[in-house]
Design a protein around this motif. Structure first.
Motif, PDB file in Angstrom:
ATOM      1  N   ARG A 153      12.922  -6.259   5.858  1.00 26.35           N
ATOM      2  CA  ARG A 153      12.413  -5.987   7.204  1.00 26.35           C
ATOM      3  C   ARG A 153      12.527  -4.493   7.534  1.00 26.35           C
ATOM      4  NH1 ARG A 153      11.749  -9.734  11.460  1.00 26.35           N
ATOM      5  NH2 ARG A 153      11.376  -8.691  13.430  1.00 26.35           N
ATOM      6  N   GLY A 154      13.627  -3.880   7.116  1.00 30.19           N
ATOM      7  CA  GLY A 154      13.789  -2.446   7.313  1.00 30.19           C
ATOM      8  C   GLY A 154      12.706  -1.652   6.585  1.00 30.19           C
ATOM      9  N   GLN A 155      12.392  -2.069   5.369  1.00 29.92           N
ATOM     10  CA  GLN A 155      11.314  -1.426   4.618  1.00 29.92           C
ATOM     11  C   GLN A 155       9.975  -1.625   5.315  1.00 29.92           C
ATOM     12  OE1 GLN A 155      11.838  -3.359   0.842  1.00 29.92           O
ATOM     13  NE2 GLN A 155      13.105  -1.705   0.023  1.00 29.92           N
ATOM     14  N   SER A 156       9.748  -2.805   5.845  1.00 26.66           N
ATOM     15  CA  SER A 156       8.500  -3.072   6.562  1.00 26.66           C
ATOM     16  C   SER A 156       8.381  -2.177   7.785  1.00 26.66           C
ATOM     17  CB  SER A 156       8.418  -4.543   6.987  1.00 26.66           C
ATOM     18  OG  SER A 156       8.284  -5.372   5.857  1.00 26.66           O
ATOM     19  N   ARG A 157       9.484  -1.986   8.492  1.00 25.08           N
ATOM     20  CA  ARG A 157       9.466  -1.089   9.662  1.00 25.08           C
ATOM     21  C   ARG A 157       9.157   0.350   9.244  1.00 25.08           C
ATOM     22  NH1 ARG A 157      11.099  -3.705  14.213  1.00 25.08           N
ATOM     23  NH2 ARG A 157      12.527  -5.448  13.964  1.00 25.08           N
ATOM     24  N   GLN A 158       9.702   0.776   8.102  1.00 28.41           N
ATOM     25  CA  GLN A 158       9.425   2.128   7.606  1.00 28.41           C
ATOM     26  C   GLN A 158       7.935   2.280   7.280  1.00 28.41           C
ATOM     27  OE1 GLN A 158      12.123   2.510   4.317  1.00 28.41           O
ATOM     28  NE2 GLN A 158      13.772   3.328   5.588  1.00 28.41           N
TER      29      GLN A 158
END
Length: 174
Positions: A153-158
């Motif tokens: 999810r953090g990667q998706s936000r990035q």
């Protein structure tokens, strides 16, 4: 809050695969199977929480066997793990050749749902109490899957921040 068993949330849906459900290969559209998966998983999550739910994530849906026109597709789902307001739901889809009786697991997936109140805000859910060895095995691996989801999810936000809302050909590079 009282613990609930995995079996309390079990939801099952069986559908006949008809021509409008299939692609040019005569097999069930992947998106159609994903819709069945999300629907049944949501029912399992609501049964557990007894609250409205929203889909927070879908882990990879692994298509293992084709589902052919004329076959049935049976989607089973139950809650395997809970956090404060979220629930992990395991889903298994089984295809059956209705003429021969041959059955195969066609897909598996994990989805995460969050229970919400009337204003759409997260609310607590009951803890889960696995009973069978199968349920315990799924429950034991859930924390690791949840950690992986948080990282993804953090990667998706990035990616969302990096690429924004414009198509690349409409953006000016800085």
């Amino acid at each position: 809050m009282v613990h609930k068993t995995c079996s309390n949330s079990l939801a099952v849906k069986t559908s006949h695969v008809l021509p409008p459900d299939t692609n040019a290969h005569g097999t069930l559209f992947g998106g159609k199977l994903m819709a069945h998966i999300d629907d049944v998983a949501a029912i399992a999550a609501v049964r557990h929480a007894r609250k409205p739910v929203v889909t927070a994530s879908t882990d990879s849906v692994d298509f293992l066997e084709p589902v052919k026109e004329g076959n049935s597709i049976c989607v089973e789902a139950f809650v395997t793990w809970t956090h404060k307001t979220s629930m992990e739901v395991f889903v298994k889809a089984v295809t059956e050749d209705l003429l021969t009786g041959e059955r195969k697991v066609s897909a598996t997936a994990f989805l995460t749902f969050v229970a919400v109140d009337d204003n759409g805000r997260p609310v607590p859910v009951p803890p889960i109490e696995p009973e069978t060895e199968y349920e315990k095995q799924l429950h034991e691996g859930a924390k690791q899957r949840a950690d992986h989801r948080r990282q993804r999810r953090g990667q998706s936000r990035q990616f969302a921040q990096l690429f924004g809302t414009d198509y690349p050909w409409n953006r000016t590079e800085k």
